[in-house]
Design a protein around this motif. Structure first.
Motif, mmCIF file in Angstrom:
data_model
loop_
_atom_site.group_PDB
_atom_site.id
_atom_site.type_symbol
_atom_site.label_atom_id
_atom_site.label_comp_id
_atom_site.label_asym_id
_atom_site.label_seq_id
_atom_site.Cartn_x
_atom_site.Cartn_y
_atom_site.Cartn_z
ATOM 1 N N PRO B 53 -7.353 -71.822 -42.656
ATOM 2 C CA PRO B 53 -7.734 -71.065 -43.864
ATOM 3 C C PRO B 53 -8.287 -69.697 -43.478
ATOM 4 O O PRO B 53 -9.118 -69.604 -42.580
ATOM 5 N N ASP B 56 -13.788 -68.195 -44.665
ATOM 6 C CA ASP B 56 -14.778 -69.221 -44.344
ATOM 7 C C ASP B 56 -16.112 -68.727 -44.893
ATOM 8 O O ASP B 56 -16.910 -68.109 -44.188
ATOM 9 N N ARG B 59 -19.387 -69.252 -42.887
ATOM 10 C CA ARG B 59 -19.551 -68.354 -41.723
ATOM 11 C C ARG B 59 -19.914 -66.941 -42.203
ATOM 12 O O ARG B 59 -20.785 -66.294 -41.626
ATOM 13 N N ARG B 113 -13.926 -61.401 -41.617
ATOM 14 C CA ARG B 113 -15.098 -61.524 -40.752
ATOM 15 C C ARG B 113 -14.792 -62.245 -39.459
ATOM 16 O O ARG B 113 -15.575 -62.229 -38.539
ATOM 17 N N GLY B 114 -13.623 -62.905 -39.382
ATOM 18 C CA GLY B 114 -13.247 -63.602 -38.144
ATOM 19 C C GLY B 114 -13.963 -64.921 -38.018
ATOM 20 O O GLY B 114 -14.338 -65.278 -36.920
#
Lengths: 114, 114
Positions: B53, B56, B59, B113-114
């Motif tokens: 996905p 997140d 996160r 944002r990774g």
């Protein structure tokens, strides 16, 4: 689904490793920015105290050209590097305006690039 | 008038010293950002390849909270730190969209944002 469900453990492990590096870099970026603002704060005070012109278009042009060249060497999009400088400078201008509003000599428009 | 005319030499000297530090920090910032984008590029490829996905939210919330706390410790405005992350993430999203458009698994909205 939650992030990573369904992916192999080694994939999630690599994702976590990469994210940990991103977090380290973000911490470094925030600390560098904090130091940069300390310096531009001092520049703002110096200019206000000595009645120096707030803007210096030649320096600004040199800063942009230099950052674009550094970005190209580092394989960062030069457009992004310039946008980044503009973004930071907008914040510096906000700070300088706060300084200027407290001092009689600094009523003219402010410059953010230092 | 040109920048600094009328100010004492020692004032101009300090201004030049401060500007040289700003230039050094800007170079460091650009190089860190270049490395950060290398890593988020890899994150984007990993997510696209393994059908992970793209977003997140947990996160993302942790990243914002952590950066704000780091900023406060470093005497940087936490609001600015959050705006900075948002600014960088917008660029990462642009990169991830480019990756996603080349891969069948990654057609869903992307996260920066990774």
């Amino acid at each position: 689904m939650t992030a990573g469900s369904g992916a192999a453990p080694e994939v999630l492990e690599e994702l976590n490793r990469l994210r940990s590096s991103i977090d380290n870099m973000d911490a470094a970026l925030v600390h560098l920015l904090a130091e940069r603002f300390k310096i531009t704060q001092r520049v703002g005070e110096l200019k206000a105290t000595h009645g120096l012109p707030p803007a210096d278009p030649e320096r600004e042009a040199r800063q942009i050209a230099r950052l674009r060249a550094l970005a190209a060497d580092a394989r960062l999009d030069p457009e992004f590097a310039e946008k980044f400088l503009t973004f930071v400078v907008a914040e510096v201008v906000r700070h300088h305006e706060a300084i200027a509003s407290e001092r009689p000599l600094a009523g003219s428009p402010v410059d953010g690039r230092g």
